[in-house]
Design a protein around this motif. Structure first.
Motif, PDB file in Angstrom:
ATOM      1  N   VAL A  35       0.852  -1.192   0.000  1.00 35.12           N
ATOM      2  CA  VAL A  35       0.000   0.000   0.000  1.00 35.12           C
ATOM      3  C   VAL A  35       0.884   1.238   0.000  1.00 35.12           C
ATOM      4  O   VAL A  35       1.830   1.351   0.788  1.00 35.12           O
ATOM      5  CB  VAL A  35      -0.947  -0.013   1.208  1.00 35.12           C
ATOM      6  N   PHE A  36       0.561   2.179  -0.895  1.00 34.71           N
ATOM      7  CA  PHE A  36       1.326   3.417  -0.989  1.00 34.71           C
ATOM      8  C   PHE A  36       0.823   4.457   0.030  1.00 34.71           C
ATOM      9  O   PHE A  36       1.607   5.046   0.766  1.00 34.71           O
ATOM     10  CB  PHE A  36       1.224   3.972  -2.412  1.00 34.71           C
ATOM     11  N   LYS A  37      -0.479   4.677   0.061  1.00 31.15           N
ATOM     12  CA  LYS A  37      -1.050   5.642   0.992  1.00 31.15           C
ATOM     13  C   LYS A  37      -2.533   5.341   1.175  1.00 31.15           C
ATOM     14  O   LYS A  37      -3.079   4.447   0.524  1.00 31.15           O
ATOM     15  CB  LYS A  37      -0.865   7.072   0.483  1.00 31.15           C
ATOM     16  N   ARG A  38      -3.161   6.098   2.035  1.00 32.16           N
ATOM     17  CA  ARG A  38      -4.589   5.953   2.305  1.00 32.16           C
ATOM     18  C   ARG A  38      -5.270   7.294   2.084  1.00 32.16           C
ATOM     19  O   ARG A  38      -4.820   8.330   2.584  1.00 32.16           O
ATOM     20  CB  ARG A  38      -4.821   5.472   3.744  1.00 32.16           C
ATOM     21  N   LYS A  39      -6.354   7.290   1.321  1.00 30.54           N
ATOM     22  CA  LYS A  39      -7.080   8.515   1.014  1.00 30.54           C
ATOM     23  C   LYS A  39      -7.913   8.960   2.212  1.00 30.54           C
ATOM     24  O   LYS A  39      -8.044   8.238   3.209  1.00 30.54           O
ATOM     25  CB  LYS A  39      -7.974   8.300  -0.210  1.00 30.54           C
ATOM     26  N   HIS A  44      -7.551   2.644   0.228  1.00 25.29           N
ATOM     27  CA  HIS A  44      -6.105   2.455   0.154  1.00 25.29           C
ATOM     28  C   HIS A  44      -5.637   2.491  -1.292  1.00 25.29           C
ATOM     29  O   HIS A  44      -6.319   1.986  -2.196  1.00 25.29           O
ATOM     30  CB  HIS A  44      -5.699   1.127   0.802  1.00 25.29           C
ATOM     31  N   ILE A  45      -4.466   3.089  -1.512  1.00 25.44           N
ATOM     32  CA  ILE A  45      -3.865   3.200  -2.838  1.00 25.44           C
ATOM     33  C   ILE A  45      -2.713   2.199  -2.937  1.00 25.44           C
ATOM     34  O   ILE A  45      -1.825   2.166  -2.078  1.00 25.44           O
ATOM     35  CB  ILE A  45      -3.360   4.630  -3.106  1.00 25.44           C
ATOM     36  N   ILE A  46      -2.728   1.395  -4.003  1.00 28.06           N
ATOM     37  CA  ILE A  46      -1.721   0.359  -4.199  1.00 28.06           C
ATOM     38  C   ILE A  46      -0.519   0.952  -4.931  1.00 28.06           C
ATOM     39  O   ILE A  46      -0.665   1.773  -5.844  1.00 28.06           O
ATOM     40  CB  ILE A  46      -2.310  -0.820  -4.997  1.00 28.06           C
ATOM     41  N   ASN A  47       0.671   0.546  -4.526  1.00 24.88           N
ATOM     42  CA  ASN A  47       1.903   0.991  -5.169  1.00 24.88           C
ATOM     43  C   ASN A  47       2.069   0.236  -6.492  1.00 24.88           C
ATOM     44  O   ASN A  47       2.326  -0.973  -6.516  1.00 24.88           O
ATOM     45  CB  ASN A  47       3.090   0.719  -4.245  1.00 24.88           C
ATOM     46  N   LEU A  48       1.923   0.963  -7.614  1.00 25.80           N
ATOM     47  CA  LEU A  48       2.002   0.326  -8.923  1.00 25.80           C
ATOM     48  C   LEU A  48       3.419  -0.133  -9.264  1.00 25.80           C
ATOM     49  O   LEU A  48       3.585  -1.018 -10.105  1.00 25.80           O
ATOM     50  CB  LEU A  48       1.498   1.293  -9.997  1.00 25.80           C
ATOM     51  N   HIS A  49       4.424   0.454  -8.637  1.00 26.38           N
ATOM     52  CA  HIS A  49       5.790  -0.011  -8.880  1.00 26.38           C
ATOM     53  C   HIS A  49       5.963  -1.447  -8.397  1.00 26.38           C
ATOM     54  O   HIS A  49       6.563  -2.286  -9.100  1.00 26.38           O
ATOM     55  CB  HIS A  49       6.792   0.905  -8.181  1.00 26.38           C
ATOM     56  N   LYS A  50       5.407  -1.759  -7.242  1.00 24.87           N
ATOM     57  CA  LYS A  50       5.475  -3.137  -6.742  1.00 24.87           C
ATOM     58  C   LYS A  50       4.556  -4.060  -7.535  1.00 24.87           C
ATOM     59  O   LYS A  50       4.837  -5.255  -7.672  1.00 24.87           O
ATOM     60  CB  LYS A  50       5.112  -3.155  -5.261  1.00 24.87           C
ATOM     61  N   THR A  51       3.462  -3.511  -8.053  1.00 25.61           N
ATOM     62  CA  THR A  51       2.585  -4.312  -8.918  1.00 25.61           C
ATOM     63  C   THR A  51       3.337  -4.773 -10.155  1.00 25.61           C
ATOM     64  O   THR A  51       3.256  -5.942 -10.557  1.00 25.61           O
ATOM     65  CB  THR A  51       1.352  -3.491  -9.329  1.00 25.61           C
ATOM     66  N   TRP A  52       4.101  -3.863 -10.765  1.00 28.04           N
ATOM     67  CA  TRP A  52       4.861  -4.233 -11.959  1.00 28.04           C
ATOM     68  C   TRP A  52       5.979  -5.212 -11.627  1.00 28.04           C
ATOM     69  O   TRP A  52       6.253  -6.135 -12.421  1.00 28.04           O
ATOM     70  CB  TRP A  52       5.428  -2.972 -12.612  1.00 28.04           C
ATOM     71  N   GLU A  53       6.633  -5.050 -10.506  1.00 25.20           N
ATOM     72  CA  GLU A  53       7.693  -5.988 -10.134  1.00 25.20           C
ATOM     73  C   GLU A  53       7.148  -7.403  -9.972  1.00 25.20           C
ATOM     74  O   GLU A  53       7.748  -8.372 -10.468  1.00 25.20           O
ATOM     75  CB  GLU A  53       8.347  -5.522  -8.830  1.00 25.20           C
ATOM     76  N   LYS A  54       6.022  -7.532  -9.305  1.00 23.45           N
ATOM     77  CA  LYS A  54       5.445  -8.860  -9.112  1.00 23.45           C
ATOM     78  C   LYS A  54       4.876  -9.406 -10.418  1.00 23.45           C
ATOM     79  O   LYS A  54       4.864 -10.626 -10.635  1.00 23.45           O
ATOM     80  CB  LYS A  54       4.335  -8.795  -8.049  1.00 23.45           C
TER      81      LYS A  54
END
Length: 267
Positions: A35-39, A44-54
């Motif tokens: 999770v990157f941050k919370r609105k 909750h906002i997902i970290n797309l950098h980790k999404t791409w890594e996985k």
């Protein structure tokens, strides 16, 4: 991540447009690192950098399987069933779209028994039965996980929004494209000819509504009449019966043949 496997700007734009970074208001403790941050509203906002890594890691695992049929792609949720079928058609995996038959990985008596080497699921909450059976059979599991998804028996978690139709379809499309690139089937410097729209689930009722205007427009067109042409009328003043009789070799066929007397034959 190396420059070759790094995401491009258009890939991140597609992830943002499909709302793959939008999570839920609930947060599982094992998903906290993704999770990157919370609105302000609690989403909750997902970290797309980790999404791409996985995503790249999962593609490398799939490409390492020699026989593509040993990869089993499962989608219990409706929003991922079409994507699973398209993914299996492009990659060569074995799809299970819809209801999962219990015992497919553990019961050797039933007809649908399988022994895959890798399992991919769309939602761990819905596809909990195949994940549990995969743990019994020592099958590694790749799962699309949201912020509230449990990670029990999940080996590779791809953090994304697995509730949205466009997000699920796009993640399956990106995974299929990366697998084909690693296999060398498509070039990395050229765009894939398959559009992500092909992986999006379409409601049958909405598809029927979209087809109705085209059907009405087709029915509104005037019907084409296929009438046979009438024979040409005779020229005025011309008498058909006055045409000369056909002759062959100077002989008049219209002349009546002489009456033959059968009784006058020589005895």
């Amino acid at each position: 991540m190396s420059g070759v496997l790094a995401p491009k700007e258009e890939d991140i734009s597609k992830l943002l447009m499909s709302q793959s970074h939008i999570g839920t208001k609930n947060l599982h403790f094992q998903m906290k690192k993704y999770v990157f941050k919370r609105k302000a509203d609690g989403t909750h906002i997902i970290n797309l950098h980790k999404t791409w890594e996985k995503l790249v890691l999962a593609a490398r695992l799939i490409a390492a399987i020699e026989n593509p049929k040993d990869v089993c792609a499962i989608s219990g949720p409706t929003n991922g069933q079409r994507a699973v079928l398209k993914f299996a058609a492009h990659v060569g995996a074995n799809p299970i779209a819809g209801r999962y038959t219990p015992g497919t990985f553990t019961n050797q008596i039933q007809r649908a028994f399988q022994e895959p080497r890798l399992l991919i699921v769309t939602d761990p909450l819905v596809d909990h039965q195949p994940i549990t059976e995969a743990a019994y059979a020592n099958i590694p599991v790749i799962a699309f996980t949201n912020t509230d998804s449990p990670l029990a028996y999940v080996d590779v978690a791809i953090p994304c929004n697995n509730k949205s139709v466009h997000s699920v379809g796009l993640i399956w499309w990106l995974l299929a494209r990366e697998v084909l690139r690693l296999r060398g089937s498509i070039a990395r410097d050229q765009p894939w000819s398959v559009m992500p729209d092909l992986y999006f689930y379409r409601d049958p009722e909405e598809a029927q509504k979209e087809e109705q205007p085209a059907t009405k427009e087709f029915e509104a067109q005037p019907a084409t009449t296929w009438e046979t042409a009438a024979p040409a009328a005779p020229v005025a003043g011309e008498e058909w019966s006055a045409a000369p009789a056909a002759t062959f070799g100077g002989e008049d066929w219209s002349a009546s043949a002489p009456a033959a007397s059968w009784g006058a034959a020589d005895s």
